[in-house]
Write a protein that holds these residues in place. Structure first.
Motif, PDB file in Angstrom:
ATOM      1  N   GLU A  28     -10.536  -9.563  13.507  1.00  0.00           N
ATOM      2  CA  GLU A  28     -11.203 -10.711  14.212  1.00  0.00           C
ATOM      3  C   GLU A  28     -11.638 -10.512  15.414  1.00  0.00           C
ATOM      4  O   GLU A  28     -12.873 -10.668  15.780  1.00  0.00           O
ATOM      5  N   LYS A  29     -11.047  -9.404  16.199  1.00  0.00           N
ATOM      6  CA  LYS A  29     -11.783  -9.049  17.581  1.00  0.00           C
ATOM      7  C   LYS A  29     -12.946  -8.298  17.378  1.00  0.00           C
ATOM      8  O   LYS A  29     -14.030  -8.234  18.030  1.00  0.00           O
ATOM      9  N   ALA A  30     -12.879  -7.497  16.174  1.00  0.00           N
ATOM     10  CA  ALA A  30     -13.954  -6.647  15.968  1.00  0.00           C
ATOM     11  C   ALA A  30     -15.488  -7.260  15.581  1.00  0.00           C
ATOM     12  O   ALA A  30     -16.408  -6.766  15.328  1.00  0.00           O
ATOM     13  N   LEU A  31     -15.334  -8.682  15.075  1.00  0.00           N
ATOM     14  CA  LEU A  31     -16.418  -9.422  15.086  1.00  0.00           C
ATOM     15  C   LEU A  31     -17.588  -9.629  16.113  1.00  0.00           C
ATOM     16  O   LEU A  31     -18.644  -9.608  15.900  1.00  0.00           O
ATOM     17  N   GLU A  32     -16.897  -9.502  17.492  1.00  0.00           N
ATOM     18  CA  GLU A  32     -17.565  -9.552  18.515  1.00  0.00           C
ATOM     19  C   GLU A  32     -17.547  -8.344  19.802  1.00  0.00           C
ATOM     20  O   GLU A  32     -18.217  -8.483  20.722  1.00  0.00           O
ATOM     21  N   ASN A  33     -16.656  -7.519  19.251  1.00  0.00           N
ATOM     22  CA  ASN A  33     -16.542  -6.402  20.234  1.00  0.00           C
ATOM     23  C   ASN A  33     -16.180  -5.329  19.643  1.00  0.00           C
ATOM     24  O   ASN A  33     -15.848  -5.082  18.481  1.00  0.00           O
ATOM     25  N   LYS A  34     -16.352  -4.262  20.241  1.00  0.00           N
ATOM     26  CA  LYS A  34     -15.742  -2.757  19.835  1.00  0.00           C
ATOM     27  C   LYS A  34     -14.269  -3.057  20.362  1.00  0.00           C
ATOM     28  O   LYS A  34     -14.045  -3.664  21.422  1.00  0.00           O
ATOM     29  N   VAL A  35     -13.638  -2.269  19.438  1.00  0.00           N
ATOM     30  CA  VAL A  35     -12.117  -2.346  19.764  1.00  0.00           C
ATOM     31  C   VAL A  35     -11.354  -1.113  19.867  1.00  0.00           C
ATOM     32  O   VAL A  35     -11.646  -0.221  19.027  1.00  0.00           O
ATOM     33  N   ILE A  36     -10.572  -0.779  20.891  1.00  0.00           N
ATOM     34  CA  ILE A  36      -9.751   0.338  20.894  1.00  0.00           C
ATOM     35  C   ILE A  36      -8.286  -0.039  20.599  1.00  0.00           C
ATOM     36  O   ILE A  36      -7.767  -1.003  21.482  1.00  0.00           O
ATOM     37  N   LEU A  37      -7.855   0.478  19.611  1.00  0.00           N
ATOM     38  CA  LEU A  37      -6.517  -0.018  19.092  1.00  0.00           C
ATOM     39  C   LEU A  37      -5.643   1.183  19.561  1.00  0.00           C
ATOM     40  O   LEU A  37      -5.704   2.473  19.030  1.00  0.00           O
ATOM     41  N   VAL A  38      -4.725   0.893  20.518  1.00  0.00           N
ATOM     42  CA  VAL A  38      -3.657   1.884  20.839  1.00  0.00           C
ATOM     43  C   VAL A  38      -2.452   1.728  20.176  1.00  0.00           C
ATOM     44  O   VAL A  38      -2.184   0.506  20.011  1.00  0.00           O
ATOM     45  N   ILE A  39      -1.941   2.902  19.608  1.00  0.00           N
ATOM     46  CA  ILE A  39      -0.923   2.626  18.529  1.00  0.00           C
ATOM     47  C   ILE A  39       0.407   3.475  18.897  1.00  0.00           C
ATOM     48  O   ILE A  39       0.400   4.604  19.309  1.00  0.00           O
ATOM     49  N   SER A  40       1.712   2.732  18.594  1.00  0.00           N
ATOM     50  CA  SER A  40       3.090   3.768  18.784  1.00  0.00           C
ATOM     51  C   SER A  40       3.351   4.254  17.419  1.00  0.00           C
ATOM     52  O   SER A  40       2.811   3.678  16.564  1.00  0.00           O
ATOM     53  N   ALA A  41       4.564   4.833  17.574  1.00  0.00           N
ATOM     54  CA  ALA A  41       4.938   5.397  16.368  1.00  0.00           C
ATOM     55  C   ALA A  41       5.718   4.146  15.494  1.00  0.00           C
ATOM     56  O   ALA A  41       6.112   3.218  15.971  1.00  0.00           O
ATOM     57  N   MET A  42       5.639   4.344  14.210  1.00  0.00           N
ATOM     58  CA  MET A  42       6.028   3.040  13.443  1.00  0.00           C
ATOM     59  C   MET A  42       7.790   2.747  13.648  1.00  0.00           C
ATOM     60  O   MET A  42       8.326   3.931  13.131  1.00  0.00           O
ATOM     61  N   GLY A  43       8.198   1.777  13.712  1.00  0.00           N
ATOM     62  CA  GLY A  43       9.417   1.215  13.767  1.00  0.00           C
ATOM     63  C   GLY A  43      10.454   1.782  14.827  1.00  0.00           C
ATOM     64  O   GLY A  43      10.052   2.174  15.759  1.00  0.00           O
ATOM     65  N   ARG A  44      11.599   1.665  14.209  1.00  0.00           N
ATOM     66  CA  ARG A  44      12.764   2.189  15.201  1.00  0.00           C
ATOM     67  C   ARG A  44      13.717   2.943  14.329  1.00  0.00           C
ATOM     68  O   ARG A  44      13.636   3.123  13.182  1.00  0.00           O
ATOM     69  N   TYR A  45      14.318   3.814  15.166  1.00  0.00           N
ATOM     70  CA  TYR A  45      15.515   4.629  14.255  1.00  0.00           C
ATOM     71  C   TYR A  45      16.217   3.883  13.254  1.00  0.00           C
ATOM     72  O   TYR A  45      16.545   2.725  13.591  1.00  0.00           O
ATOM     73  N   PRO A  46      16.464   4.320  12.049  1.00  0.00           N
ATOM     74  CA  PRO A  46      16.249   5.326  11.274  1.00  0.00           C
ATOM     75  C   PRO A  46      14.771   5.237  10.368  1.00  0.00           C
ATOM     76  O   PRO A  46      14.772   6.015   9.547  1.00  0.00           O
ATOM     77  N   ASP A  47      14.024   4.419  10.915  1.00  0.00           N
ATOM     78  CA  ASP A  47      12.755   4.348  10.081  1.00  0.00           C
ATOM     79  C   ASP A  47      12.095   5.941  10.215  1.00  0.00           C
ATOM     80  O   ASP A  47      12.110   6.644  11.221  1.00  0.00           O
ATOM     81  N   TYR A  49       9.334   7.555  10.676  1.00  0.00           N
ATOM     82  CA  TYR A  49       8.301   8.170  11.646  1.00  0.00           C
ATOM     83  C   TYR A  49       8.655   7.716  12.883  1.00  0.00           C
ATOM     84  O   TYR A  49       7.754   7.765  13.739  1.00  0.00           O
ATOM     85  N   ALA A  50       9.756   7.063  13.086  1.00  0.00           N
ATOM     86  CA  ALA A  50       9.853   6.390  14.406  1.00  0.00           C
ATOM     87  C   ALA A  50      10.423   7.536  15.409  1.00  0.00           C
ATOM     88  O   ALA A  50      10.776   8.690  15.079  1.00  0.00           O
ATOM     89  N   THR A  51      10.010   7.325  16.629  1.00  0.00           N
ATOM     90  CA  THR A  51      10.301   8.405  17.781  1.00  0.00           C
ATOM     91  C   THR A  51      11.842   9.035  17.725  1.00  0.00           C
ATOM     92  O   THR A  51      12.049  10.168  17.695  1.00  0.00           O
ATOM     93  N   ASP A  52      12.783   8.252  17.500  1.00  0.00           N
ATOM     94  CA  ASP A  52      13.880   8.472  17.824  1.00  0.00           C
ATOM     95  C   ASP A  52      14.664   9.249  16.658  1.00  0.00           C
ATOM     96  O   ASP A  52      15.351  10.232  16.717  1.00  0.00           O
ATOM     97  N   THR A  53      13.911   9.044  15.279  1.00  0.00           N
ATOM     98  CA  THR A  53      14.144   9.619  13.995  1.00  0.00           C
ATOM     99  C   THR A  53      13.585  11.125  14.296  1.00  0.00           C
ATOM    100  O   THR A  53      14.243  11.900  13.909  1.00  0.00           O
ATOM    101  N   LEU A  54      12.503  11.284  14.577  1.00  0.00           N
ATOM    102  CA  LEU A  54      11.732  12.625  14.962  1.00  0.00           C
ATOM    103  C   LEU A  54      12.590  13.273  15.886  1.00  0.00           C
ATOM    104  O   LEU A  54      12.913  14.311  15.546  1.00  0.00           O
ATOM    105  N   ALA A  55      13.061  12.785  16.901  1.00  0.00           N
ATOM    106  CA  ALA A  55      13.851  13.346  17.830  1.00  0.00           C
ATOM    107  C   ALA A  55      15.206  13.796  17.377  1.00  0.00           C
ATOM    108  O   ALA A  55      15.425  14.935  17.539  1.00  0.00           O
ATOM    109  N   SER A  56      15.916  13.057  16.423  1.00  0.00           N
ATOM    110  CA  SER A  56      17.239  13.487  15.647  1.00  0.00           C
ATOM    111  C   SER A  56      16.857  14.757  14.825  1.00  0.00           C
ATOM    112  O   SER A  56      18.016  15.271  14.606  1.00  0.00           O
ATOM    113  N   LEU A  57      15.616  15.057  14.479  1.00  0.00           N
ATOM    114  CA  LEU A  57      15.380  16.077  13.579  1.00  0.00           C
ATOM    115  C   LEU A  57      15.192  17.618  14.475  1.00  0.00           C
ATOM    116  O   LEU A  57      15.391  18.606  13.872  1.00  0.00           O
TER     117      LEU A  57
END
Ligand code: ASP
Ligand code: MG
Length: 241
Positions: A28-47, A49-57
């Motif tokens: 919806e925002k892209a209809l009238e704007n350029k958009v920068i989407l800043v994104i985090s890692a997906m989910g929480r431990y034990p998902d 690719y979550a940051t804590d899951t990766l940390a546990s590796l």
């Protein structure tokens, strides 16, 4: 050119069903704007690719630099995945590598300080694409090595990008629809603040926003709109007055 900077937290994009809300907002925002989407890692431990899951590796035998590389995978995976989904929706999207986002830091790999911001690549890419997907949390030192901005640092990335592009506002989307005086998950009388000053926000120590992000936003007068990904409520505005 009108520009919107939107950041989505890990719980907002942990699976396809939830990510659809973020995708709809961006579309919806892209209809009238350029958009920068800043994104985090997906989910929480034990998902996966979550940051804590990766940390546990990892373990104590890894250097801080290796650990930063390991943790950065979460945002790299997440940003590329979202880029694919945006293209599927017909949007002209591009996912930046950590080398392209222009955030240069010192060598404190786990909680790096920003030394220099360079908007050259961002400006070039904004001409060519309608939506840029930036991996939050991940930056680079002078050697071109991956560094990270500290846990919760994707918020900080969003504000840094805003400052680089002279954009006075960022929208930060999360699974709560703003800042409350009490925990809304356990107290039904909790009230949402419509507005808070940076100072009030910092004094709450509520951990919804990364602290350095709020300090930096205060210094550079960047308004933060805190909103719920899954809610139509107005959220909380964090600003000077
Ligand atoms: N994924 C990183 C963390 O969990 C950064 C962030 O989510 O803001 O700390
Ligand atoms: Mg966070």
């Amino acid at each position: 050119m009108k520009l919107k900077i939107c950041k989505f937290g890990g719980t907002s994009i942990s699976n396809d069903e939830k990510s659809q809300f973020a995708l709809d907002i961006v579309k919806e925002k892209a209809l009238e704007n350029k958009v920068i989407l800043v994104i985090s890692a997906m989910g929480r431990y034990p998902d996966a690719y979550a940051t804590d899951t990766l940390a546990s590796l990892g373990n104590e035998y890894l250097s801080e630099q290796e650990m930063a590389r390991l943790l950065s995978m979460g945002e790299l995976v997440s940003s590329i995945r979202m880029c694919g989904k945006l293209r599927e929706l017909g949007l002209n999207a591009y996912a930046l590598s950590f080398r392209e986002n222009g955030i240069l830091t010192d060598d404190n790999y786990a909680n790096a300080s920003v030394l220099h911001l360079d908007n050259t690549e961002l400006l070039k890419l904004l001409e060519a694409y309608d939506v840029l997907v930036v991996c939050g949390f991940v930056a680079m030192n002078a050697m071109g090595e991956i560094t990270t901005l500290g846990r919760g640092g994707s918020d900080f990335t969003a504000v840094l990008i805003a400052h680089m592009l002279n954009c006075g506002e960022v929208e930060i989307y999360t699974d709560v629809d703003g800042i409350y005086d009490l925990d809304p998950k356990i107290n039904q009388h909790a009230k949402r603040y419509k507005e808070l000053t940076y100072h009030q926000m910092l004094a709450l120590h509520c951990r919804v926003l990364h602290e350095r992000c709020v300090e930096y936003a205060a210094k550079n007068k960047i308004r933060i709109l805190l909103k719920g990904t899954f809610s139509k409520e107005n959220g909380t505005i964090v600003s000077e007055d």
